[in-house]
Scaffold this motif. Structure first.
Motif, PDB file in Angstrom:
ATOM      1  N   ALA A 100      23.103 102.849   6.599  1.00 55.35           N
ATOM      2  CA  ALA A 100      23.215 101.393   6.725  1.00 55.35           C
ATOM      3  C   ALA A 100      24.024 101.033   7.970  1.00 55.35           C
ATOM      4  CB  ALA A 100      23.896 100.831   5.468  1.00 55.35           C
ATOM      5  N   GLY A 101      23.848 101.859   9.005  1.00 60.57           N
ATOM      6  CA  GLY A 101      24.646 101.630  10.210  1.00 60.57           C
ATOM      7  C   GLY A 101      23.939 100.780  11.250  1.00 60.57           C
ATOM      8  N   GLY A 102      22.652 100.505  11.040  1.00 59.86           N
ATOM      9  CA  GLY A 102      21.874  99.779  12.054  1.00 59.86           C
ATOM     10  C   GLY A 102      22.346  98.341  12.234  1.00 59.86           C
ATOM     11  N   HIS A 103      21.970  97.747  13.363  1.00 57.16           N
ATOM     12  CA  HIS A 103      22.377  96.367  13.655  1.00 57.16           C
ATOM     13  C   HIS A 103      21.466  95.340  13.025  1.00 57.16           C
ATOM     14  CE1 HIS A 103      25.180  96.933  17.368  1.00 57.16           C
ATOM     15  NE2 HIS A 103      25.765  97.143  16.225  1.00 57.16           N
ATOM     16  N   GLY A 104      20.260  95.767  12.595  1.00 55.74           N
ATOM     17  CA  GLY A 104      19.317  94.826  12.004  1.00 55.74           C
ATOM     18  C   GLY A 104      18.993  93.683  12.959  1.00 55.74           C
ATOM     19  N   THR A 105      18.745  94.024  14.210  1.00 61.12           N
ATOM     20  CA  THR A 105      18.547  92.971  15.222  1.00 61.12           C
ATOM     21  C   THR A 105      17.320  92.108  14.937  1.00 61.12           C
ATOM     22  OG1 THR A 105      18.192  94.972  16.519  1.00 61.12           O
ATOM     23  CG2 THR A 105      19.607  93.332  17.482  1.00 61.12           C
ATOM     24  N   PRO A 160      25.860  92.783   7.365  1.00 61.60           N
ATOM     25  CA  PRO A 160      25.069  94.005   7.187  1.00 61.60           C
ATOM     26  C   PRO A 160      23.852  93.721   6.297  1.00 61.60           C
ATOM     27  CG  PRO A 160      27.403  94.378   6.704  1.00 61.60           C
ATOM     28  CD  PRO A 160      27.242  92.911   6.886  1.00 61.60           C
ATOM     29  N   LYS A 161      22.738  94.434   6.551  1.00 59.45           N
ATOM     30  CA  LYS A 161      21.506  94.200   5.782  1.00 59.45           C
ATOM     31  C   LYS A 161      21.715  94.328   4.270  1.00 59.45           C
ATOM     32  CE  LYS A 161      17.538  95.499   8.588  1.00 59.45           C
ATOM     33  NZ  LYS A 161      16.492  96.520   8.801  1.00 59.45           N
ATOM     34  N   GLY A 162      22.570  95.281   3.886  1.00 61.45           N
ATOM     35  CA  GLY A 162      22.785  95.528   2.456  1.00 61.45           C
ATOM     36  C   GLY A 162      23.411  94.350   1.733  1.00 61.45           C
ATOM     37  N   SER A 212      26.094 100.559  20.881  1.00 61.93           N
ATOM     38  CA  SER A 212      25.243 100.416  19.690  1.00 61.93           C
ATOM     39  C   SER A 212      25.335 101.697  18.873  1.00 61.93           C
ATOM     40  CB  SER A 212      23.780 100.260  20.066  1.00 61.93           C
ATOM     41  OG  SER A 212      23.636  99.431  21.134  1.00 61.93           O
ATOM     42  N   PRO A 213      25.003 101.601  17.588  1.00 61.61           N
ATOM     43  CA  PRO A 213      24.980 102.821  16.781  1.00 61.61           C
ATOM     44  C   PRO A 213      24.001 103.833  17.403  1.00 61.61           C
ATOM     45  CG  PRO A 213      24.606 100.862  15.427  1.00 61.61           C
ATOM     46  CD  PRO A 213      24.601 100.414  16.841  1.00 61.61           C
ATOM     47  N   ASN A 214      24.340 105.113  17.277  1.00 63.69           N
ATOM     48  CA  ASN A 214      23.557 106.130  18.006  1.00 63.69           C
ATOM     49  C   ASN A 214      22.287 106.590  17.289  1.00 63.69           C
ATOM     50  OD1 ASN A 214      24.855 107.522  15.993  1.00 63.69           O
ATOM     51  ND2 ASN A 214      25.891 108.983  17.322  1.00 63.69           N
ATOM     52  N   GLY A 215      21.769 105.779  16.381  1.00 65.00           N
ATOM     53  CA  GLY A 215      20.511 106.099  15.697  1.00 65.00           C
ATOM     54  C   GLY A 215      20.760 106.788  14.374  1.00 65.00           C
ATOM     55  N   HIS A 216      19.732 106.787  13.480  1.00 65.33           N
ATOM     56  CA  HIS A 216      19.998 107.426  12.177  1.00 65.33           C
ATOM     57  C   HIS A 216      20.147 108.935  12.298  1.00 65.33           C
ATOM     58  CE1 HIS A 216      15.650 107.447  12.325  1.00 65.33           C
ATOM     59  NE2 HIS A 216      15.569 106.165  12.064  1.00 65.33           N
ATOM     60  N   HIS A 218      18.133 107.827   1.976  1.00 59.21           N
ATOM     61  CA  HIS A 218      17.211 106.689   2.135  1.00 59.21           C
ATOM     62  C   HIS A 218      17.826 105.640   3.052  1.00 59.21           C
ATOM     63  CE1 HIS A 218      18.995 103.429  -0.441  1.00 59.21           C
ATOM     64  NE2 HIS A 218      19.765 104.436  -0.731  1.00 59.21           N
ATOM     65  N   GLN A 219      16.979 104.726   3.501  1.00 56.88           N
ATOM     66  CA  GLN A 219      17.442 103.661   4.392  1.00 56.88           C
ATOM     67  C   GLN A 219      17.802 102.433   3.558  1.00 56.88           C
ATOM     68  OE1 GLN A 219      14.282 103.229   7.307  1.00 56.88           O
ATOM     69  NE2 GLN A 219      15.042 105.010   8.400  1.00 56.88           N
ATOM     70  N   VAL A 220      18.838 101.746   3.965  1.00 63.82           N
ATOM     71  CA  VAL A 220      19.352 100.653   3.146  1.00 63.82           C
ATOM     72  C   VAL A 220      18.312  99.566   2.899  1.00 63.82           C
ATOM     73  CG1 VAL A 220      20.308  99.269   5.075  1.00 63.82           C
ATOM     74  CG2 VAL A 220      21.377  99.161   2.817  1.00 63.82           C
TER      75      VAL A 220
HETATM   76  P1  UTP Z   1      15.863 100.465  11.898  1.00 63.82           P
HETATM   77  O1  UTP Z   1      15.358 101.375  12.928  1.00 63.82           O
HETATM   78  O2  UTP Z   1      14.894  99.633  11.179  1.00 63.82           O
HETATM   79  O3  UTP Z   1      17.014  99.601  12.537  1.00 63.82           O
HETATM   80  O4  UTP Z   1      16.702 101.317  10.900  1.00 63.82           O
HETATM   81  P2  UTP Z   1      17.794  98.354  11.971  1.00 63.82           P
HETATM   82  O5  UTP Z   1      19.143  98.384  12.571  1.00 63.82           O
HETATM   83  O6  UTP Z   1      17.781  98.269  10.478  1.00 63.82           O
HETATM   84  O7  UTP Z   1      16.957  97.128  12.535  1.00 63.82           O
HETATM   85  P3  UTP Z   1      16.582  96.736  14.054  1.00 63.82           P
HETATM   86  O8  UTP Z   1      15.693  97.841  14.572  1.00 63.82           O
HETATM   87  O9  UTP Z   1      17.870  96.607  14.820  1.00 63.82           O
HETATM   88  O10 UTP Z   1      15.885  95.445  13.875  1.00 63.82           O
HETATM   89  C1  UTP Z   1      16.214 101.902   9.754  1.00 63.82           C
HETATM   90  C2  UTP Z   1      17.394 102.303   8.894  1.00 63.82           C
HETATM   91  O11 UTP Z   1      18.235 103.195   9.575  1.00 63.82           O
HETATM   92  C3  UTP Z   1      19.560 102.682   9.615  1.00 63.82           C
HETATM   93  C4  UTP Z   1      19.429 101.202   9.402  1.00 63.82           C
HETATM   94  O12 UTP Z   1      20.644 100.673   8.884  1.00 63.82           O
HETATM   95  C5  UTP Z   1      18.275 101.141   8.434  1.00 63.82           C
HETATM   96  O13 UTP Z   1      18.702 101.474   7.124  1.00 63.82           O
HETATM   97  N1  UTP Z   1      20.152 102.994  10.925  1.00 63.82           N
HETATM   98  C6  UTP Z   1      19.474 102.721  12.063  1.00 63.82           C
HETATM   99  C7  UTP Z   1      21.406 103.525  10.947  1.00 63.82           C
HETATM  100  O14 UTP Z   1      22.038 103.764   9.902  1.00 63.82           O
HETATM  101  N2  UTP Z   1      21.957 103.777  12.160  1.00 63.82           N
HETATM  102  C8  UTP Z   1      21.321 103.544  13.328  1.00 63.82           C
HETATM  103  O15 UTP Z   1      21.890 103.815  14.394  1.00 63.82           O
HETATM  104  C9  UTP Z   1      20.033 103.004  13.269  1.00 63.82           C
END
Ligand code: UTP
Length: 477
Positions: free
Chosen positions: A115-120, A127-129, A219-223, A250-252
């Motif tokens: 759940a580290g993504g920015h959800g842009t 946070p999305k959660g 920015s977060p460095n990706g999942h 799983h993804q949040v």
């Molecule tokens: P997404 O690639 O859909 O990214 O991540 P996001 O941040 O939710 O949305 P956008 O792309 O900015 O619109 C899929 C999952 O991976 C997590 C997200 O939180 C989501 O659960 N994730 C993504 C991370 O935990 N860290 C990251 O660096 C990127």
């Protein structure tokens, strides 16, 4: 602008990163040094010290001339455990379920939510959660996940540690949300938060971008950053201490996630797999989902953007899409395998993506670009697959288990996620003999919400439901 010598002299402990910034063309980050406060100067230096300037430089140069990548190499559809179609396949799934249930009872499985993504794309503030999503109660996404964990714990009389990966930008808000909701009835000791790493974004000339005169855009460095964070934040150690052998990942943002599905857990264990995946069939050739294939001798997820037109539309002998195993980012992963991958060092490559990133222009004015102005670098968890010797791929039905929230409106939005939940509950009820009206698109007319502690799945619901129940358009169980 402050000069290099002054900075190095005043801050000897930061000499290395100051040197790198100046030598690798990033000295502009200190452009407003004399205008910012001492506290801001300290922040900027600390941030600078977290950046590997050589690596950023190399990544930018490696990627600058890349146009669209098309996957190279032969593709072979992978072997898949399909959704059971007959009694013998059902019996196999049943056997897998027993194995998975036994492991859950022994307390060997943890849940990892990234759940580290920015959800842009969603563009919401928190946070999305934390998004209110349940169709009637408006419970948050986190609460839905927490209730599923509680229900699985009750069912198997076990404890399931829950690890939530956050990032610097949303860690505080996420933790506060859990605290203010008293961990949704879970024991606070079983929930662990850890923040993933951050990586700078650069402009189209490879220059770091600034959020403000004292703050670099990170920015977060990706999942894929999960693996480094798990190891370096001591999470793998914590898991080992709790007797955890495998993680359910799983993804949040997937509201239909079947947390710790015992059949999936069981297949993964039975096959002694290092990492397993759930997939759904692609709904059309151009669907924007990565596909799981065998290529160049190993399992791999190929991003939709990297699939050639020919492979995207390829058909098998029966006229079905040849490469149709859509990755939904639901995994079982052995923790000793994660340790091995971490030790590998550079197991996960960084991918680059063009993005629109708000930042300061050269005059220090804030801009909100309309065109792509930045390159972000991220690593992806599925790149681990090429190191997997044994992996299980299990098919599931999209309508049962996959409804992610990505956009504010349209497809994969809060509205579709809500409707997908209602439709799932509607199918459970209908299969239990309750009449549930649907519209022309097959969507339930009305609202339904079923608490996982009442019924985690269709079978539990069938055993509990009053068969004479009349649906009046609004049902909360
Ligand atoms: P997404 O690639 O859909 O990214 O991540 P996001 O941040 O939710 O949305 P956008 O792309 O900015 O619109 C899929 C999952 O991976 C997590 C997200 O939180 C989501 O659960 N994730 C993504 C991370 O935990 N860290 C990251 O660096 C990127």
């Amino acid at each position: 602008m402050v000069n290099r010598e002054t900075l190095e002299k005043e801050y000897p402990s930061y000499k290395r990163c100051i040197q790198d910034a100046f030598e690798l063309g990033q000295s502009h980050i200190f452009k407003w040094w004399d205008e910012i406060t001492p506290a801001e100067q300290k922040h900027l230096l600390q941030q600078t010290a977290t950046i590997d300037f050589q690596f950023v430089h190399k990544l930018f140069n490696d990627n600058r001339h890349k146009t669209q990548n098309t996957h190279q190499g032969d593709l072979v559809p992978p072997q898949i455990i399909t959704v059971p179609k007959n009694a013998s396949e059902l019996a196999l799934a049943q056997r897998a379920r027993q194995i998975g249930e036994a492991s859950l009872r022994r307390g060997e499985i943890a849940v990892l939510t990234v759940a580290g993504g920015h959800g842009t794309r969603l563009g919401s503030n928190g946070p999305k959660g934390t998004l209110p999503i349940a169709p009637i109660s408006g419970k948050s996404v986190f609460q839905l996940h927490a209730e599923k964990i509680r229900a699985v714990q009750q069912k198997y009389d076990t404890c399931i540690p829950w690890y939530v990966m956050t990032s610097e930008t949303n860690d505080r808000m996420t933790q506060e949300f859990f605290h203010s909701h008293r961990f949704f009835g879970l024991d606070s000791q079983q929930v662990c938060f850890f923040a993933q790493g951050m990586f700078p974004a650069v402009d189209l000339n490879g220059k770091l971008l600034m959020n403000s005169k004292s703050d670099i855009v990170m920015s977060p460095n990706g999942h894929g950053g999960t693996i480094i964070a798990l190891k370096e934040k001591g999470v793998l150690k914590d898991m080992e201490a709790r007797g955890i052998k495998n993680i359910f990942y799983h993804q949040v943002d997937n509201v239909l996630i079947k947390i710790a599905d015992p059949v999936f857990v069981g297949y993964h264990l039975k096959n002694e797999a290092e990492m397993s995946l759930k997939i759904v069939k692609k709904c059309h050739p151009e669907e924007k989902v990565g596909i799981v294939v065998h290529s160049n001798g190993h399992l791999q997820v190929i991003e939709y953007s990297e699939l050639s037109w020919e492979d995207m539309y390829a058909r098998d002998g029966n006229g079905a899409l040849k490469y149709d195993a859509g990755n939904i980012a639901v995994h079982m992963i052995r923790i000793d395998f994660l340790e091995k991958i971490y030790q590998h060092g550079d197991a996960l490559p960084f991918h680059s993506a063009l993005k629109k990133v708000p930042c300061l222009d050269e005059n220090g004015d804030a801009i909100n670009p309309e065109k792509n102005n930045a390159i972000k670098f991220e690593s992806f968890i599925f790149d681990v697959l090429k190191h997997v010797e044994k992996g299980v791929i299990m098919e599931t039905l999209r309508e049962d288990e996959f409804s992610p929230i990505k956009n504010m409106e349209g497809e994969n939005s809060p509205a579709t996620a809500r409707q997908d939940m209602i439709n799932l509950f509607g199918r459970w009820l209908r299969n239990a003999g309750i009449s549930i009206p649907v519209d022309n698109h097959g969507n339930v007319i009305g609202l339904i919400e079923i608490n996982p502690c009442f019924a985690l799945d269709e079978e539990e619901l069938r055993n509990k439901i009053d068969k004479h129940l009349q649906f009046n358009g609004n049902l909360s169980l």
